[in-house]
Design an enzyme around this catalytic site. Sequence first.
Site: not given
Length: 286
Positions: A33, A150, A182, A206
Site C-alpha cells: 500500500y 510497505k 521507527e 521503511l
Amino acid sequence: MTRTVYVNGEYLPETEAKVSIFDRGFLMADAVYEVTSVLGGKLIDFQGHTARLQRSLDELQMVSPVTMEELLEIHHQLIEKNDLEEGGIYLQITRGAGPDRDFVWPDPEEVKGGIVLFTFAKKLTEGANLDNGIKVISQEDLRWGRRDIKTTQLLYPSFAKMQAKKAGAADAWLVEDGFVTEGSANNAYIVKDGVIITRQLSNDILHGITRAAILKFAAEAQMKVEERPFTIAEAQEADEAFVTSATGFSQPVVEIDGVAIGDGKPGPVAKRLREIYIAEMPKTAL
C-alpha cells in the site's frame, strides 16, 4: 457525503464497494500500500510514492494491475469526484483472488492483482499535535524482518499504537536490540546540539518518502544529519525529537516513556523543517 472509491477498475460509491473473500490481501495480508497526501487538490511527492510502490511490488514478485500512468489518472479522478482539497489517498494492491485459499500464490498471468483506492479528508497543515507535540512510549519491535517493503501486515504496529493509547500517549517507538527502529507508522528522529539523528536505511525500517524529502531540505538548509541508530535513553537526553510521515510531515515529540524531551515543548528544528516542507513540496505537486 458518500465517497466515490475505486475498486478493480470501477469508480463506485463506498457503500457499494466489494472485494472477493478469496482476495489474498484479505486472507493473508498479501498486499502492498501507499498513502499520498493531498494539498490544494494536488498530490504531494507522487513520483516518490509510486517508485516505492514499484519496489515493494518487485520485492514480493507481485504485478500491478495498472500502469503508473493509469494510477496517476485514478488519483486525479478520485480527487475530482470527491472534491478533495486537503487530506490523502490510500492505495492498496493485492496479489488478487485465486480459486481458493492457498499458501502458494497464483500465477500472475492467470490471476490479475486486486486494487482499491479511497480518499480521506484531513487537516495536514494545522492541529493540536503540531502546536503541542505528541507523547510516545517504547515497545519491543516484533514485526517481520522486511520492514522496507510497505505491506499491509500492520497487526503489530496497530497493537503498539493501542498500547500507546492505553498509556495516554499518541504513538509508540519500536525498539530492537536496544535501538529505536521507527514509530508505528512514521520515521523517528532526535536532535542533539543541532545535529539531526535518524536511523540509516536498511531492511529494518521503511524507506520513508517524507523522510527523504525532509533530509534533503535539512541538507539544503545546512543542518547537520547523522544516519545511525539511537537508544531511548539517548532520545530522552536529546534537545528535541520528531517523526515524519506522508500525512504528518514533521511532527514534534515532546515526551518519551514519561520523560520530557528538552523543555517539553516542540523544538525549532522540527518546526522549521515542517515550514520548509509545506512551502516547497506543493511546487512539484501533480
